[in-house]
Design an enzyme around this catalytic site. Structure first.
Site, PDB file in Angstrom:
ATOM      1  N   TYR A  81      -0.741  -4.800   1.537  1.00 35.25           N
ATOM      2  CA  TYR A  81       0.892  -4.292   1.732  1.00 35.25           C
ATOM      3  C   TYR A  81       1.301  -4.588   3.124  1.00 35.25           C
ATOM      4  O   TYR A  81       2.254  -5.105   3.312  1.00 35.25           O
ATOM      5  CB  TYR A  81       0.729  -3.109   1.325  1.00 35.25           C
ATOM      6  N   ALA A  82       0.524  -4.144   4.207  1.00 37.54           N
ATOM      7  CA  ALA A  82       0.702  -4.477   5.571  1.00 37.54           C
ATOM      8  C   ALA A  82       0.969  -5.888   5.760  1.00 37.54           C
ATOM      9  O   ALA A  82       2.051  -6.217   6.572  1.00 37.54           O
ATOM     10  CB  ALA A  82      -0.064  -3.620   6.322  1.00 37.54           C
TER      11      ALA A  82
END
Length: 216
Positions: free
Chosen positions: A126-127
């Site tokens: 996600y990051a």
């Protein structure tokens, strides 16, 4: 302005729609399922269009001035869907916005998007997706604003935040309510002071309108 909200059926997306109802903006909500249409209209969307971020959704950009990209997996899906939604979905939205003459692209990112190596294995995809999506927005030549809140909570809005153009060392706890995040996004629409800007937000002591307009 005619504002397109991408990710309108999400928790922040619904808050954005609700708050935009109190403004003079015309709101188009992009949703994936027909059964979501009536709820978004009841919340205040002037128009609701169907579209899937994994497919062609360029039709949603017709007559749109500003875009708020609030879609995101928040790490709750597999890495494959996270890349398709958070990264590739943003990339396509930016390209459609450029082709359609959009004048402001507002990206809802995350406070940890620049700290990929510090993330857990679950949150790392996600990051990465947010990091690279933000980079694509920044290099797009579109007037953009990137908003990076920390973990969002479902509590009543406080109406006050702390805002910084760069991540601060003392920001160990980035908690902020979804309602306050939505208000920040709404306040950025068409705000030329914020074109080409990225900033971090958390709960704080400064009124949102003041924080958005006086920190740059």
């Amino acid at each position: 302005m005619n504002v397109l909200v991408i990710g309108a059926n999400g928790q922040v997306g619904k808050e954005i729609i609700t708050q935009l109802k109190q403004t003079e903006h015309q709101v188009t909500a992009l949703v994936r399922k027909k059964e979501q249409i009536e709820e978004l209209k009841s919340l205040g969307a002037n128009h609701v269009v169907l579209g899937d971020l994994e497919e062609d959704f360029s039709h949603a950009f017709e007559n749109i001035d500003s875009v708020i990209f609030a879609a995101g997996s928040c790490g709750s899906t597999g890495a494959d869907k996270t890349l398709l939604i958070d990264l590739w979905g943003t990339k396509k939205a930016v390209d459609y916005a450029k082709s359609s003459g959009v004048t402001h692209f507002i990206q809802l990112s995350a406070a940890d998007s620049l700290d990929v190596d510090e993330e857990s294995e679950k949150m790392k995809p996600y990051a990465v997706a947010k990091n690279m999506a933000d980079f694509y927005v920044e290099k797009s030549d579109l007037p953009y604003t990137i908003v990076r809140p920390g973990p969002m909570i479902n509590e009543k809005a406080l109406g006050k935040i702390e805002l910084h153009p760069t991540r601060q060392d003392h920001f160990n706890d980035y908690l902020i309510t979804r309602q306050d995040v939505a208000q920040v996004l709404v306040q950025t629409i068409g705000n030329e002071k914020l074109f080409g800007k990225s900033f971090y937000i958390k709960q704080g002591d400064q009124a949102i309108e003041e924080a958005v307009n006086k920190n740059f």
